[in-house]
Design a protein around this motif. Structure first.
Motif, PDB file in Angstrom:
ATOM      1  N   ASN A   4     -38.597  30.245 -15.548  1.00 40.56           N
ATOM      2  CA  ASN A   4     -38.012  29.162 -14.767  1.00 40.56           C
ATOM      3  C   ASN A   4     -37.830  27.890 -15.592  1.00 40.56           C
ATOM      4  N   PRO A   5     -37.043  27.966 -16.648  1.00 42.68           N
ATOM      5  CA  PRO A   5     -36.889  26.781 -17.498  1.00 42.68           C
ATOM      6  C   PRO A   5     -36.210  25.631 -16.754  1.00 42.68           C
ATOM      7  N   ILE A   6     -36.647  24.444 -17.065  1.00 42.39           N
ATOM      8  CA  ILE A   6     -36.057  23.223 -16.522  1.00 42.39           C
ATOM      9  C   ILE A   6     -35.191  22.635 -17.634  1.00 42.39           C
ATOM     10  N   PRO A   7     -33.920  22.357 -17.341  1.00 41.53           N
ATOM     11  CA  PRO A   7     -33.066  21.783 -18.391  1.00 41.53           C
ATOM     12  C   PRO A   7     -33.618  20.452 -18.896  1.00 41.53           C
ATOM     13  N   VAL A   8     -33.673  20.332 -20.217  1.00 43.65           N
ATOM     14  CA  VAL A   8     -34.147  19.108 -20.855  1.00 43.65           C
ATOM     15  C   VAL A   8     -33.014  18.561 -21.711  1.00 43.65           C
ATOM     16  N   VAL A   9     -32.675  17.296 -21.464  1.00 42.10           N
ATOM     17  CA  VAL A   9     -31.626  16.627 -22.232  1.00 42.10           C
ATOM     18  C   VAL A   9     -32.287  15.549 -23.078  1.00 42.10           C
ATOM     19  N   ALA A  10     -32.014  15.610 -24.374  1.00 41.05           N
ATOM     20  CA  ALA A  10     -32.547  14.625 -25.313  1.00 41.05           C
ATOM     21  C   ALA A  10     -31.518  14.419 -26.414  1.00 41.05           C
ATOM     22  N   PRO A  11     -31.390  13.212 -26.911  1.00 35.18           N
ATOM     23  CA  PRO A  11     -30.429  12.975 -27.987  1.00 35.18           C
ATOM     24  C   PRO A  11     -30.937  13.383 -29.364  1.00 35.18           C
ATOM     25  N   ALA A  12     -32.239  13.674 -29.482  1.00 37.02           N
ATOM     26  CA  ALA A  12     -32.777  13.958 -30.814  1.00 37.02           C
ATOM     27  C   ALA A  12     -34.051  14.792 -30.748  1.00 37.02           C
ATOM     28  N   SER A  13     -34.383  15.344 -31.878  1.00 36.90           N
ATOM     29  CA  SER A  13     -35.636  16.061 -32.052  1.00 36.90           C
ATOM     30  C   SER A  13     -36.762  15.056 -32.297  1.00 36.90           C
ATOM     31  N   TYR A  14     -37.910  15.355 -31.738  1.00 33.98           N
ATOM     32  CA  TYR A  14     -39.077  14.510 -31.985  1.00 33.98           C
ATOM     33  C   TYR A  14     -39.493  14.599 -33.453  1.00 33.98           C
ATOM     34  N   HIS A  15     -39.129  15.701 -34.090  1.00 30.27           N
ATOM     35  CA  HIS A  15     -39.511  15.917 -35.489  1.00 30.27           C
ATOM     36  C   HIS A  15     -38.523  15.279 -36.466  1.00 30.27           C
ATOM     37  N   SER A  16     -37.520  14.606 -35.937  1.00 30.00           N
ATOM     38  CA  SER A  16     -36.577  13.887 -36.796  1.00 30.00           C
ATOM     39  C   SER A  16     -37.131  12.482 -37.042  1.00 30.00           C
ATOM     40  N   ALA A  17     -36.305  11.647 -37.602  1.00 28.74           N
ATOM     41  CA  ALA A  17     -36.723  10.263 -37.874  1.00 28.74           C
ATOM     42  C   ALA A  17     -36.973   9.479 -36.588  1.00 28.74           C
ATOM     43  N   LEU A  18     -36.481   9.981 -35.445  1.00 25.42           N
ATOM     44  CA  LEU A  18     -36.656   9.259 -34.190  1.00 25.42           C
ATOM     45  C   LEU A  18     -38.056   9.403 -33.608  1.00 25.42           C
ATOM     46  N   GLY A  19     -38.763  10.448 -33.954  1.00 27.12           N
ATOM     47  CA  GLY A  19     -40.110  10.659 -33.423  1.00 27.12           C
ATOM     48  C   GLY A  19     -41.023   9.457 -33.587  1.00 27.12           C
ATOM     49  N   PRO A  20     -41.116   8.905 -34.781  1.00 28.59           N
ATOM     50  CA  PRO A  20     -41.968   7.726 -34.963  1.00 28.59           C
ATOM     51  C   PRO A  20     -41.525   6.517 -34.129  1.00 28.59           C
ATOM     52  N   LEU A  21     -40.211   6.393 -33.883  1.00 24.86           N
ATOM     53  CA  LEU A  21     -39.732   5.277 -33.052  1.00 24.86           C
ATOM     54  C   LEU A  21     -40.231   5.420 -31.618  1.00 24.86           C
ATOM     55  N   VAL A  22     -40.209   6.648 -31.106  1.00 21.46           N
ATOM     56  CA  VAL A  22     -40.699   6.892 -29.749  1.00 21.46           C
ATOM     57  C   VAL A  22     -42.188   6.582 -29.682  1.00 21.46           C
ATOM     58  N   GLY A  23     -42.921   6.970 -30.699  1.00 23.36           N
ATOM     59  CA  GLY A  23     -44.351   6.662 -30.764  1.00 23.36           C
ATOM     60  C   GLY A  23     -44.622   5.169 -30.808  1.00 23.36           C
ATOM     61  N   ARG A  24     -43.776   4.427 -31.507  1.00 16.87           N
ATOM     62  CA  ARG A  24     -43.953   2.961 -31.570  1.00 16.87           C
ATOM     63  C   ARG A  24     -43.781   2.329 -30.196  1.00 16.87           C
TER      64      ARG A  24
END
Length: 178
Positions: A4-24
């Motif tokens: 029963n997957p729930i669709p997830v929409v995200a503009p980027a991978s957490y493992h990309s350069a954006l991950g640290p920004l989300v953490g900040r």
């Protein structure tokens, strides 16, 4: 999620350069990256909706924090993101529908099994659900445990649920960068 997957929409991978920004944003209260991250998410959402790959929701629901965690942190990053998306996409924000009723340990650093055990019955719904298409908004989706438990609380009303987040972690071996 295998079942029963729930669709997830995200503009980027957490493992990309954006991950640290989300953490900040979450851990250092650095909101400077948020406008660009939210614009990237809203652009992704519009593109997918225009292509007919996702249904346009009726309402945005931020993943809630337990009141004790909210008091400790001083803000709910999911609410901040949902508020910005609400303005950007002209969608209503409903922050009183889903409640965090269990004061759980932070998910960061826990295994998938420990995350599931940690969040079991952590959410409840206040009142009856009035919408059939809703979006749960969070900062990041890693194992999917949080959204699965939130969706479980909403299940008696059988809504069409999507998740929109700033970044998502791929299962091992599925990263687009490898």
């Amino acid at each position: 999620m295998k079942h029963n997957p729930i669709p997830v929409v995200a503009p980027a991978s957490y493992h990309s350069a954006l991950g640290p920004l989300v953490g900040r944003v979450k851990y250092q209260q650095d909101f400077a990256p948020l406008p660009a991250l939210v614009r990237a998410l809203s652009c992704r959402v519009r593109t997918l909706a225009t292509a007919g790959l996702i249904c346009w929701p009726q309402v945005l629901v931020p993943v809630p924090l337990h009141p004790a965690r909210l008091q400790q942190r001083g803000f709910n990053q999911a609410w901040v993101i949902a508020s910005m998306l609400s303005q950007e996409l002209a969608l209503p924000l409903v922050d009183s529908l889903l409640l965090r009723v269990a004061d759980t340990a932070p998910q960061a650093g826990l295994s998938g099994k420990a995350r599931r055990r940690n969040l079991a019955k952590a959410f409840a719904v206040s009142g009856e659900l009035q919408w059939q298409r809703l979006v749960l908004v969070d900062d990041v989706v890693t194992t999917g445990t949080t959204i699965r438990e939130a969706a479980r609380a909403l299940a008696p009303w059988s809504p069409d649920i999507q998740v929109w987040c700033l970044a998502r972690a791929e299962a091992p071996g599925l990263s687009h960068s490898s």
